[in-house]
Motif scaffolding. Structure first.
Motif, PDB file in Angstrom:
ATOM      1  N   HIS A  40      32.081 -40.107  59.049  1.00 49.57           N
ATOM      2  CA  HIS A  40      32.266 -40.113  57.747  1.00 49.57           C
ATOM      3  C   HIS A  40      33.108 -40.946  56.992  1.00 49.57           C
ATOM      4  CE1 HIS A  40      35.443 -37.421  58.922  1.00 49.57           C
ATOM      5  NE2 HIS A  40      36.024 -38.013  57.651  1.00 49.57           N
ATOM      6  N   ARG A  41      33.931 -41.931  57.628  1.00 52.87           N
ATOM      7  CA  ARG A  41      34.946 -42.696  56.957  1.00 52.87           C
ATOM      8  C   ARG A  41      34.054 -44.186  56.586  1.00 52.87           C
ATOM      9  NH1 ARG A  41      40.646 -42.428  60.016  1.00 52.87           N
ATOM     10  NH2 ARG A  41      40.893 -39.842  59.692  1.00 52.87           N
ATOM     11  N   GLU A  48      48.172 -41.229  60.545  1.00 56.13           N
ATOM     12  CA  GLU A  48      48.983 -40.125  61.174  1.00 56.13           C
ATOM     13  C   GLU A  48      49.657 -40.583  62.353  1.00 56.13           C
ATOM     14  OE1 GLU A  48      49.446 -37.580  59.858  1.00 56.13           O
ATOM     15  OE2 GLU A  48      47.910 -37.974  57.916  1.00 56.13           O
ATOM     16  N   GLU A  51      47.644 -41.161  65.691  1.00 54.28           N
ATOM     17  CA  GLU A  51      46.749 -42.237  65.577  1.00 54.28           C
ATOM     18  C   GLU A  51      47.386 -43.717  65.777  1.00 54.28           C
ATOM     19  OE1 GLU A  51      43.729 -40.331  62.274  1.00 54.28           O
ATOM     20  OE2 GLU A  51      45.325 -41.550  61.646  1.00 54.28           O
ATOM     21  N   ARG A 206      45.300 -34.162  54.510  1.00 54.67           N
ATOM     22  CA  ARG A 206      44.783 -33.733  55.581  1.00 54.67           C
ATOM     23  C   ARG A 206      43.415 -33.585  55.393  1.00 54.67           C
ATOM     24  NH1 ARG A 206      46.674 -27.286  56.328  1.00 54.67           N
ATOM     25  NH2 ARG A 206      45.524 -26.903  54.621  1.00 54.67           N
ATOM     26  N   ASP A 207      42.572 -33.754  56.718  1.00 56.89           N
ATOM     27  CA  ASP A 207      41.226 -33.748  56.539  1.00 56.89           C
ATOM     28  C   ASP A 207      40.423 -32.620  55.784  1.00 56.89           C
ATOM     29  OD1 ASP A 207      41.042 -35.985  57.844  1.00 56.89           O
ATOM     30  OD2 ASP A 207      40.707 -35.306  59.689  1.00 56.89           O
ATOM     31  N   GLN A 208      39.299 -33.002  55.046  1.00 60.71           N
ATOM     32  CA  GLN A 208      38.769 -32.000  54.078  1.00 60.71           C
ATOM     33  C   GLN A 208      39.403 -31.363  53.171  1.00 60.71           C
ATOM     34  OE1 GLN A 208      35.390 -31.806  54.803  1.00 60.71           O
ATOM     35  NE2 GLN A 208      35.802 -33.554  56.488  1.00 60.71           N
ATOM     36  N   ASP A 209      40.599 -31.849  52.695  1.00 61.54           N
ATOM     37  CA  ASP A 209      41.569 -31.475  51.802  1.00 61.54           C
ATOM     38  C   ASP A 209      41.530 -32.624  50.580  1.00 61.54           C
ATOM     39  OD1 ASP A 209      41.719 -28.925  52.380  1.00 61.54           O
ATOM     40  OD2 ASP A 209      43.910 -28.938  53.076  1.00 61.54           O
ATOM     41  N   ASN A 238      52.725 -34.328  60.063  1.00 66.56           N
ATOM     42  CA  ASN A 238      52.002 -35.142  59.364  1.00 66.56           C
ATOM     43  C   ASN A 238      52.572 -36.284  58.487  1.00 66.56           C
ATOM     44  OD1 ASN A 238      50.302 -35.671  56.799  1.00 66.56           O
ATOM     45  ND2 ASN A 238      49.113 -34.160  57.676  1.00 66.56           N
ATOM     46  N   GLU A 361      32.578 -33.309  45.613  1.00 69.88           N
ATOM     47  CA  GLU A 361      32.321 -33.132  46.860  1.00 69.88           C
ATOM     48  C   GLU A 361      31.592 -32.018  47.243  1.00 69.88           C
ATOM     49  OE1 GLU A 361      35.171 -33.241  45.557  1.00 69.88           O
ATOM     50  OE2 GLU A 361      36.306 -34.795  46.290  1.00 69.88           O
TER      51      GLU A 361
END
Length: 743
Positions: A40-41, A48, A51, A206-209, A238, A361
């Motif tokens: 999805h990016r 992070e 990564e 944070r993903d999905q936030d 984080n 979203e």
């Protein structure tokens, strides 16, 4: 130029126009390129710590999409030979790519090892080999954030002597240590001429936030040679982006020292959930980064009531206003949620858990809710962000109407039973008792509540939260509702807000009311049989009495009067029957009988003395007082209504009315809710229109109904105050609309 804030900057209009006119013919002007990295990016963003510790490979998908007017032949013939390039040594990309009318995937390798702390940005550029002077056909951004290295034993960031000019920005990227729950920051300004304005911004993703979920920002003014301190919560493990910026209007150069310290009181949970049937709740806290002072406090500030829709309707929206430009039909589901406020005026917030905190979203097109009074009078509205819409509501009945739209009817069918959460702010917070020992949380006479204690680094300690006692349960609670608040762990006032853990106290089965008379001793078999027979006779009597106001004849009343002539409840039921029939003569006779059975002097003695709440005599006295008040009000209103409509007012009837009114005033003030109805009718019977208007206004304050406001309007007209009557009549049209406000 600040790349994080401004990107590429402003468009240069003339060079842009020259570029468009020079390259007007290529096929690529009708083609858009959809680029996806992974699932999805839209680019490569390594943020992070996990990564950036080692090299990584990423699959990049490029798919051409054509405009609506592009022909099928042009789509089939589309072929583009691209040369790929990147100017960073830590980024590896393929040299060439052949792109046709289909999605193509190519790998990209990122090796962030050896990069200095800070932000590193580059782009993957794709050039057409047939015409490279046109510039890049598409770009893929690549960003790598390397955190600043901190001391492992005492992690902290310290900057001394940082020079800030107007608009200057200092950014730091920090890896939050494992177990860290909050951080405190301290700024010291070395200036001697004037106060200085700064903005502090700390953010974690944070993903999905949404980014605003975990961010902290403050506009601050620091006095001359001043110090500013604050604290904010953290997500452990984080990356934290800390930005200190000087305000653009603060002139000159200023030297600043600032220090950021990490702290840890980790309860090892994101939200504390406690059920009323759980008994004592245990919570274990560990200090992971250093010595901390632990002082747990539980404060519950809001009552949250789940609401289910009482009605739902799916409607087809109008084509004139609510359809898409291409005439696609849209649908909406309208939901109605009735609720009531039982206590004093309180601040209310409406939340839809399924759809809140997302707008663009959201899988649904739009959402909107509105609050109305029971009279359909509009109060306020809100959308996806409930914290922005809070309203103060008084005692009464209300309804929330919500509309959600979508182009597919099937998607709206899923929402017909969607719940809402109604947040009501409590007049004062409810504190739960916290103890260091489980036994003291169970026994009422146990040791004292927990006091602050020092927790050494790496140590873990439990504490216990006692359940809420029945006398502290607020009005309006039901099974499934819950209290919402915060569990704070730190003793420091700044850290309390930052180290708080959200807490929910969920109610199960609500406690039953205690029996005021207590348990009576058991009797023998013969006495038990006699008691059963007496109870059966009494139950049959009470059942017949309950049917008297509903019946239209006197047969049941006359039958019971032969055996229970001294039973007050029997005559009160007869009086209610006569209220419907408007028989004032018999109503006065029955009222005289009731006043003769109830002794006024003992009631006045009961009111003037304090008696134990569980005393059986108190219950009997209170019941007799209510019966006496009900009798005076009912009989007095029937008689007053007769006198108002009678051609001649009898002095005997007026004296009888005064007797009822004066008896009532022995127990209540004229403007109290139980007495104000008779006060109003008594004023009308005596022709006191001004006094009646005063009581009519009080009645409208106690019961905000259309009937009471109509009485005020009639009295305005009767007094000849036509200007007031005209204004009041127009106001009633707004107060009581015929239908709900449209979405």
């Amino acid at each position: 130029m600040e790349r994080f804030a401004q990107g590429y900057g402003l468009i240069q209009v003339e060079p842009t126009f020259d570029f468009l006119t020079e390259f007007v013919d290529p096929m690529e002007r009708d083609v858009f390129f959809s680029i996806k990295v992974g699932q999805h990016r839209r680019g490569i963003y390594l943020r992070e710590p996990h990564e950036t510790r080692q090299p990584s490979e990423h699959a990049v998908t490029v798919e051409p999409s054509f405009t609506e007017w592009c022909s099928q032949e042009a789509k089939i013939a589309f072929t583009l030979r691209l040369a790929m390039s990147a100017d960073a040594s830590w980024l590896q990309v393929p040299g060439h790519l052949l792109l046709t009318n289909m999605a193509r995937v190519f790998p990209v390798r990122v090796d962030p090892r050896g990069l200095t702390p800070g932000a590193h940005f580059t782009e993957i550029l794709a050039y057409d080999v047939a015409c490279p002077q046109r510039g890049a056909i598409f770009r893929i951004p690549v960003t790598v954030l390397i955190p600043t290295r901190l001391d492992a034993e005492h992690p902290a960031l310290e900057r001394n002597g940082v020079a800030f000019r107007s608009g200057a920005i200092q950014r730091d990227f920090l890896a939050v240590p494992p177990g860290a729950t909050w951080a405190d920051i301290r700024l010291r300004v070395h200036t001697r001429d004037q106060p200085t304005k700064f903005m502090l911004h700390a953010i974690q993703l944070r993903d999905q936030d949404a980014f605003r979920t975990h961010h902290f920002d403050k506009f601050i003014t620091i006095p001359i040679e001043g110090v500013w301190e604050n604290a904010f919560p953290l997500l452990p493990n984080n990356l934290l982006e800390l930005c200190v910026a000087r305000f653009w209007s603060s002139l000159g150069e200023t030297m600043v020292d600032y220090r950021l310290n990490f702290h840890s009181l980790d309860p090892r949970l994101d939200t504390l959930l406690m059920h009323s049937c759980d008994g004592v709740k245990r919570v274990d806290v560990i200090a992971r980064l250093g010595n901390e002072e632990l002082a747990p406090v539980v404060s519950l500030t809001h009552l949250v009531e789940p609401l289910r829709p009482s009605e739902h309707k799916i409607v087809c929206l109008s084509r004139q206003r609510d359809c898409f430009a291409d005439s696609r039909q849209r649908y909406a589901v309208d939901l109605g949620y009735p609720f009531a406020i039982h206590g004093k005026p309180t601040e209310v917030m409406v939340e839809c858990p399924l759809l809140s905190h997302v707008r663009y979203e959201s899988p649904y097109e739009s959402q909107l809710w509105m609050i109305f009074e029971k009279t359909k009078c509009y109060i306020g509205a809100g959308d996806a962000y409930p914290n922005q819409y809070k309203y103060t509501l008084g005692k009464g009945d209300y309804v929330v109407r919500m509309r959600v739209t979508h182009e597919k009817r099937e998607a709206l069918e899923r929402l017909k039973d969607m719940p809402l959460l109604l947040h009501q702010k409590l007049p004062s917070g409810i504190a739960l008792d916290v103890h260091w020992q489980r036994l003291s949380a169970i026994l009422p006479a146990g040791p004292a509540k927990c006091s602050p204690t020092q927790l050494v680094s790496g140590a873990s300690v439990p504490f216990f939260i006692a359940p809420l006692t029945d006398d502290k349960i607020p009005k309006g609670c039901s099974a499934g509702s819950f209290l919402f608040g915060t569990l704070t762990l730190a003793k420091n006032e700044l850290a309390k807000r930052a180290s708080g853990v959200p807490m929910k106290y969920v109610f199960g089965e609500m406690p039953s009311k205690a029996n005021a008379e207590g348990k009576k001793p058991k009797s023998g078999p013969a006495a038990a049989d006699a008691k059963k027979d007496a109870g059966l006779v009494q139950a049959m009597r009470d059942l017949k009495i309950s049917w008297i106001p509903k019946s239209g004849d006197d047969e049941v009343y006359n039958e019971l009067r032969q055996e229970h002539a001294d039973h007050v409840a029997l005559h009160v039921a007869r009086l209610r029957q006569l209220e419907v029939a408007k028989d004032w003569e018999q109503a006065v006779q029955v009222a005289r009988v009731i006043l003769g059975l109830i002794k006024k002097e003992p009631l006045l003695e009961y009111i003037g003395t304090k008696s134990p709440a569980r005393d059986p005599a108190v219950k009997n006295m209170e019941e007799e007082r209510l019966q006496l008040v009900d009798t005076c009000v009912t009989a007095g209103c029937i008689l007053a209504d007769h006198l108002v409509h009678a051609e001649e007012r009898s002095q005997e009837a007026l004296a009888e009315l005064d007797l009822f009114y004066n008896t009532l005033l022995s127990f209540f003030e004229p403007i109290e809710p139980k007495a104000i109805k008779l006060s109003y009718h008594h004023s009308l019977a005596h022709g006191h229109a001004g006094r009646a208007l005063k009581y009519a206004f009080k009645m409208a304050e106690h019961d905000d109904s259309h009937e009471n406001h109509t009485k005020c309007l009639e009295l305005f007209t009767r007094l000849g105050w036509l200007h007031c009557a005209s204004l009041y009549r127009s106001w009633l049209l707004v107060k009581y609309p015929l239908d709900f406000t449209l979405f």
